[in-house]
Write an enzyme that holds these catalytic residues in place. Structure first.
Site: not given
Length: 510
Positions: A174, A313
């Protein structure tokens, strides 16, 4: 009304990668500490500090891979803090999740021990946000180098002679957010640099996973595919071109993150009405659109599909349980979560030509966990049961399906009532997984499959309940679990049955 599921065995070709059924364990809340690691001196039965009950439960899922140490934690994790004698390891502050102090007792050796106990592939996420290129290179050397070298010698000093096997490695996490708030153009250059030093010290090349987009950030995918896959040749000379080609940036996978949640108002995991049930069914179906649109961009730069989409995720995200640390993301898990899990796994199965891996977030005590623990107690969640039921799809051949079904309508909005995927394993058995999103009514289904005969045998397992909010508790750990389903009518070429409302059903035909 009758719904129809048509299965075309003549078009089968892609294999559903077992890695779609992967898991994720971050240093977050009570996932690692208490959920997995209790220490060798704990009264809770353990093997070298790792909980025996959790390992035994997870082994029944045939877990193919486990992502660690994060998540946001990965881009603040410095791996050398977690090696050597535990009493000498420095304590650190977990800045992302509750700002709690942890002692680093669960580090590289302990994680890889867990993977060996589970017989699963480790998927390690490296630190790009606050780490150095040298730090990442040395971690790979420490784990995989067999011969004499500074990091291999350090590993031996810490009690491990032979290297571990490491296939999957993520270059940051991320990095558009908690991993550095980078622009994709900047991260693309960093990726090219960092991945260069993720060396192959064995005959098995490391599979490099780049940080990919958040949800519908299609620009991120565009830039990463253009920069990570491009074969632009800077010089016309053939010898120089060959050198360029050999050293060009490599990207085996691009990570996508998407959670089923309401960002404006995090809802309760267990206290909800049909309005919230419908809302989360609708939200999780967005995964289909995201995969289709990101895949279209990837196809433009990589028509041969050499770069995989890695959904590392995914899962539900609700309000934390009352009385728990908000930074620990501890939530309960109901039949609604089971439907979300089944729908997502069906979507991944159906897109296995591009989706190689997916990792539910997370494994224990965090978000859409498959296991919850409380001291020495452990319970299995409805999501756990879906993974156990769906494991029949791992490494099976996808069977294309077409579904003709009605809609589940709430207010003025509608979604398809059924969500389906199917596969055939090496023994010839066909498995069909069906989710009925409607919490109010069942549906009669006729399934057409050209190899069904009067002598075909059908069996099934179903996960459902009368109450949409049903969940397992430490006082009542079996409120919801799979049951046998055998209400089939088999005729030549088709099988007919009625799927109950709000249910996940897996059928086996042989």
């Amino acid at each position: 009304m009758t719904s129809f599921i048509n299965i075309n065995k003549s078009e089968k070709k892609e294999v559903i990668s077992r890695h779609i059924y992967g898991h994720f364990a971050e240093h977050l809340g009570r996932c690692v500490y208490e959920g997995i690691w209790v220490g060798e001196d704990s009264p809770i039965p353990n093997t070298r500090g790792i909980r025996n009950d959790v390992v035994e439960a997870l082994k029944k899922l045939n877990i193919p891979n486990l992502r660690w140490p994060g998540g946001c934690f990965a881009d603040e994790y410095h791996w050398k803090d977690g090696i050597g004698p535990r009493e000498s390891r420095p304590s650190i502050i977990n800045n992302n999740w509750g700002k709690v102090t942890e002692n680093n007792h669960f580090g590289t050796h302990e994680f890889l021990d867990l993977c060996e106990q589970l017989d699963t592939e480790p998927y390690i996420c490296g630190n790009v946000g606050s780490g150095t290129v040298q730090e990442m290179q040395e971690w790979i050397e420490y784990i995989t180098q067999e011969g004499k070298s500074p990091m291999a010698d350090l590993r031996r000093k810490n009690g491990r002679d032979k290297p571990w096997k490491l296939k999957y490695f993520g270059i940051g996490n991320e990095n558009w957010g908690c991993g550095g708030k980078m622009r994709v153009e900047y991260y693309a250059d960093l990726y090219r640099r960092y991945q260069t030093f993720v060396r192959d010290y064995t005959d098995t090349p490391i599979y490099k996973i780049a940080c990919g987009p958040s949800e519908a950030d299609y620009h991120w995918t565009e830039v990463m595919m253009r920069e990570g896959v491009s074969r632009t040749e800077p010089y016309p000379d053939k010898v120089v071109t060959d050198i360029w080609e050999h050293h060009r940036p490599e990207m085996d996978g691009l990570a996508l993150h998407f959670y089923t949640r309401n960002r404006a108002n995090y809802d309760s995991a267990t206290e909800f009405t049909e309005e919230k049930w419908f809302d989360y069914m609708k939200r999780t179906l967005v995964m289909e659109e995201l995969i289709q649109k990101h895949t279209a961009i990837m196809d433009k730069y990589d028509p041969e599909k050499n770069v995989d989409l890695i959904v590392d995720e995914w899962g539900t995200w609700f309000k934390v349980e009352r009385g728990t640390n908000p930074g620990f993301l501890y939530q309960q898990n109901t039949l609604r979560d089971a439907l979300v899990a089944g729908i997502n796994l069906n979507i991944f199965n159906n897109h296995c030509d591009r989706v190689h891996m997916a990792n539910v977030a997370q494994m224990v005590n965090v978000l859409q966990a498959v296991i919850l623990t409380e001291g020495e107690k452990m319970i299995l969640t409805p999501t756990y049961h879906v993974f156990e039921m769906y494991k029949v799809h791992q490494d099976a051949t996808l069977l294309p399906v077409s579904v003709s079904t009605g809609t589940y309508t709430y207010g003025e909005e509608s979604v398809p009532m059924l969500n389906v995927s199917a596969s055939q394993d090496d023994s010839g058995k066909v498995h069909i997984s069906i989710c009925n999103l409607d919490p109010n009514k069942g549906e009669k289904i006729t399934c057409n499959l050209d190899e069904i005969t009067g002598s075909s045998k059908a069996s099934g397992r179903i996960l459902t309940a009368d109450d949409m909010t049903v969940h397992n508790t430490f006082e009542a750990p079996e409120n919801i679990k799979p049951d046998v389903f055998n209400e089939f009518e088999v005729e030549d070429g088709k099988i007919t049955f009625t799927i109950p409302s709000k249910s996940v059903l897996v059928i086996e035909i042989q």
